[in-house]
Structure formats: C-alpha cells, structure tokens
Design a protein around this motif. Structure first.
Motif, PDB file in Angstrom:
ATOM      1  N   ALA A   9     -38.154 -24.939  94.261  1.00 46.82           N
ATOM      2  CA  ALA A   9     -38.463 -24.102  93.098  1.00 46.82           C
ATOM      3  C   ALA A   9     -38.734 -24.982  91.891  1.00 46.82           C
ATOM      4  CB  ALA A   9     -37.308 -23.161  92.795  1.00 46.82           C
ATOM      5  N   VAL A  10     -39.612 -24.513  91.034  1.00 50.64           N
ATOM      6  CA  VAL A  10     -39.873 -25.152  89.754  1.00 50.64           C
ATOM      7  C   VAL A  10     -39.529 -24.132  88.687  1.00 50.64           C
ATOM      8  CG1 VAL A  10     -41.637 -26.125  88.236  1.00 50.64           C
ATOM      9  CG2 VAL A  10     -41.714 -26.589  90.694  1.00 50.64           C
ATOM     10  N   VAL A  11     -38.631 -24.522  87.771  1.00 51.04           N
ATOM     11  CA  VAL A  11     -38.206 -23.611  86.711  1.00 51.04           C
ATOM     12  C   VAL A  11     -38.303 -24.348  85.379  1.00 51.04           C
ATOM     13  CG1 VAL A  11     -36.319 -22.184  85.822  1.00 51.04           C
ATOM     14  CG2 VAL A  11     -36.600 -22.467  88.286  1.00 51.04           C
ATOM     15  N   MET A  12     -39.009 -23.768  84.436  1.00 52.93           N
ATOM     16  CA  MET A  12     -39.100 -24.378  83.109  1.00 52.93           C
ATOM     17  C   MET A  12     -37.758 -24.201  82.389  1.00 52.93           C
ATOM     18  SD  MET A  12     -41.611 -23.630  79.913  1.00 52.93           S
ATOM     19  CE  MET A  12     -40.635 -22.320  79.255  1.00 52.93           C
ATOM     20  N   GLN A  13     -37.280 -25.265  81.778  1.00 51.32           N
ATOM     21  CA  GLN A  13     -36.030 -25.229  81.022  1.00 51.32           C
ATOM     22  C   GLN A  13     -36.394 -25.360  79.540  1.00 51.32           C
ATOM     23  OE1 GLN A  13     -33.548 -24.392  82.818  1.00 51.32           O
ATOM     24  NE2 GLN A  13     -34.341 -24.976  84.810  1.00 51.32           N
ATOM     25  N   PRO A  14     -36.349 -24.253  78.777  1.00 51.05           N
ATOM     26  CA  PRO A  14     -36.883 -24.264  77.400  1.00 51.05           C
ATOM     27  C   PRO A  14     -35.901 -24.689  76.312  1.00 51.05           C
ATOM     28  CG  PRO A  14     -36.250 -22.053  77.992  1.00 51.05           C
ATOM     29  CD  PRO A  14     -35.998 -22.911  79.215  1.00 51.05           C
ATOM     30  N   PHE A  15     -34.856 -25.461  76.649  1.00 55.33           N
ATOM     31  CA  PHE A  15     -33.814 -25.786  75.680  1.00 55.33           C
ATOM     32  C   PHE A  15     -34.319 -26.554  74.461  1.00 55.33           C
ATOM     33  CE2 PHE A  15     -34.039 -29.485  78.375  1.00 55.33           C
ATOM     34  CZ  PHE A  15     -33.841 -30.546  77.511  1.00 55.33           C
ATOM     35  N   GLY A  62     -35.426 -15.928  82.097  1.00 56.24           N
ATOM     36  CA  GLY A  62     -35.598 -14.810  81.177  1.00 56.24           C
ATOM     37  C   GLY A  62     -34.473 -14.708  80.156  1.00 56.24           C
ATOM     38  N   GLU A  63     -33.381 -15.443  80.369  1.00 53.24           N
ATOM     39  CA  GLU A  63     -32.247 -15.426  79.443  1.00 53.24           C
ATOM     40  C   GLU A  63     -31.869 -16.841  79.009  1.00 53.24           C
ATOM     41  OE1 GLU A  63     -28.943 -13.236  81.074  1.00 53.24           O
ATOM     42  OE2 GLU A  63     -30.296 -11.814  82.039  1.00 53.24           O
ATOM     43  N   LYS A  64     -32.768 -17.773  79.183  1.00 57.16           N
ATOM     44  CA  LYS A  64     -32.467 -19.166  78.870  1.00 57.16           C
ATOM     45  C   LYS A  64     -32.543 -19.422  77.371  1.00 57.16           C
ATOM     46  CE  LYS A  64     -33.941 -20.965  83.311  1.00 57.16           C
ATOM     47  NZ  LYS A  64     -32.667 -21.466  83.766  1.00 57.16           N
ATOM     48  N   GLN A  65     -31.596 -20.195  76.861  1.00 54.41           N
ATOM     49  CA  GLN A  65     -31.568 -20.562  75.452  1.00 54.41           C
ATOM     50  C   GLN A  65     -32.721 -21.517  75.180  1.00 54.41           C
ATOM     51  OE1 GLN A  65     -27.671 -21.412  73.774  1.00 54.41           O
ATOM     52  NE2 GLN A  65     -28.487 -23.314  72.967  1.00 54.41           N
ATOM     53  N   SER A  66     -33.487 -21.264  74.119  1.00 54.15           N
ATOM     54  CA  SER A  66     -34.665 -22.087  73.841  1.00 54.15           C
ATOM     55  C   SER A  66     -34.458 -23.008  72.641  1.00 54.15           C
ATOM     56  CB  SER A  66     -35.886 -21.200  73.614  1.00 54.15           C
ATOM     57  OG  SER A  66     -35.696 -20.403  72.464  1.00 54.15           O
ATOM     58  N   TYR A  67     -33.229 -23.321  72.333  1.00 56.74           N
ATOM     59  CA  TYR A  67     -32.934 -24.229  71.225  1.00 56.74           C
ATOM     60  C   TYR A  67     -31.675 -25.012  71.550  1.00 56.74           C
ATOM     61  CZ  TYR A  67     -29.400 -20.770  70.131  1.00 56.74           C
ATOM     62  OH  TYR A  67     -28.333 -19.931  70.222  1.00 56.74           O
ATOM     63  N   ASN A  68     -31.438 -26.052  70.771  1.00 56.60           N
ATOM     64  CA  ASN A  68     -30.217 -26.837  70.897  1.00 56.60           C
ATOM     65  C   ASN A  68     -29.595 -26.894  69.523  1.00 56.60           C
ATOM     66  OD1 ASN A  68     -28.167 -28.535  71.573  1.00 56.60           O
ATOM     67  ND2 ASN A  68     -29.437 -30.261  72.134  1.00 56.60           N
ATOM     68  N   ASN A  69     -28.328 -26.500  69.407  1.00 57.32           N
ATOM     69  CA  ASN A  69     -27.711 -26.438  68.089  1.00 57.32           C
ATOM     70  C   ASN A  69     -27.029 -27.731  67.662  1.00 57.32           C
ATOM     71  OD1 ASN A  69     -25.464 -26.372  69.701  1.00 57.32           O
ATOM     72  ND2 ASN A  69     -24.893 -24.273  69.189  1.00 57.32           N
ATOM     73  N   PHE A  70     -27.049 -28.768  68.479  1.00 54.76           N
ATOM     74  CA  PHE A  70     -26.536 -30.092  68.130  1.00 54.76           C
ATOM     75  C   PHE A  70     -25.110 -30.082  67.587  1.00 54.76           C
ATOM     76  CE2 PHE A  70     -31.098 -31.044  68.026  1.00 54.76           C
ATOM     77  CZ  PHE A  70     -31.119 -32.204  68.759  1.00 54.76           C
ATOM     78  N   THR A  71     -24.259 -29.259  68.134  1.00 57.30           N
ATOM     79  CA  THR A  71     -22.854 -29.331  67.745  1.00 57.30           C
ATOM     80  C   THR A  71     -22.169 -30.272  68.715  1.00 57.30           C
ATOM     81  OG1 THR A  71     -22.298 -27.434  69.112  1.00 57.30           O
ATOM     82  CG2 THR A  71     -22.791 -27.002  66.797  1.00 57.30           C
TER      83      THR A  71
END
Length: 127
Positions: A9-15, A62-71
């Motif tokens: 499988a190939v899944v895009m990880q939008p973090f 469909g529920e992946k977090q698309s940002y990184n909050n750098f904490t």
C-alpha cells in the motif's frame, strides 16, 4: 496503481502540509529546531518530524493530521491499540476498494511567492 494489491500500500502522510516555523517565547523563529545553515532540521527538528510521521501512520486515512505543532512533548506520541494494531491504509480505514475523496484546497502561499522568495534568497546569498 497499488489500490488493488493485498500485499502493498502507498499512503500519503500529510503531517507537513500545513506546518509553520516553530516560534520561541519571544515570538521569533526557534532556531533550536534547525541546523547551523538554518535550512535543514537539527536533531530536535528531526525528532519532531519523526513523531509527526509516526502519528500520521497510526491515524486512519481521511483523519490524518496535516500539521505539526512542534511541542517538545513525548506524551503526544501515539501507540497502536489492541483494537487497531496496524498502520492505516485506504483499505483498513474503511474505504474498501474506494479511494477517499480528497478535497482540493488552494495553497496558503501563492506559487509566485515561493519563486520570488527563492530568487531573493539566491540574490542575498550571492551578495
């Protein structure tokens, strides 16, 4: 291309899609996340990216977090659960043979701004 395969499988990880430069307490960029060239990540920056990537792989498509909050907080590291002890793919996220409908969004920065910034960086670097 790989949607019908059972063994791959190939899944895009939008973090990293909507990530901003981390700011320090003074409101300026926190340079501890970057190496001495101020472009590449430091060990701390790579650690944060690794946590965000790992968490993305444990979130359903469909529920992946698309940002990184750098904490700098290791408690945000997600773990597999007994109910879902796997990395999520389109298939095991409940989409079956369908592909999830991705919503096309306008980029937050116009493409020409990236070109202008790159040219300004090259010019400033050559001076």
């Amino acid at each position: 291309r790989y949607e019908q395969r059972e063994d791959f499988a190939v899944v895009m990880q939008p973090f990293f899609r909507n990530t901003f430069v981390p700011l320090g307490s003074n409101g300026k960029p926190d340079l501890s996340f970057f190496s001495t060239d101020c472009f590449h990540f430091s060990e701390r920056g790579y650690a944060e990216m690794a946590v965000a990537l790992w968490n993305n792989m444990l979130e359903p498509v469909g529920e992946k977090q698309s940002y990184n909050n750098f904490t700098h907080d290791r408690s945000k590291l997600k773990c597999p659960t007994p109910e879902k002890p796997f990395l999520f793919t389109v298939r095991n996220s409940g989409f079956g043979n369908e592909t999830p409908v991705s919503v096309k969004t306008e980029p937050s920065v116009p493409y020409w701004a990236v070109i202008v910034a790159a040219m300004a960086g090259v010019l400033a670097g050559s001076l």
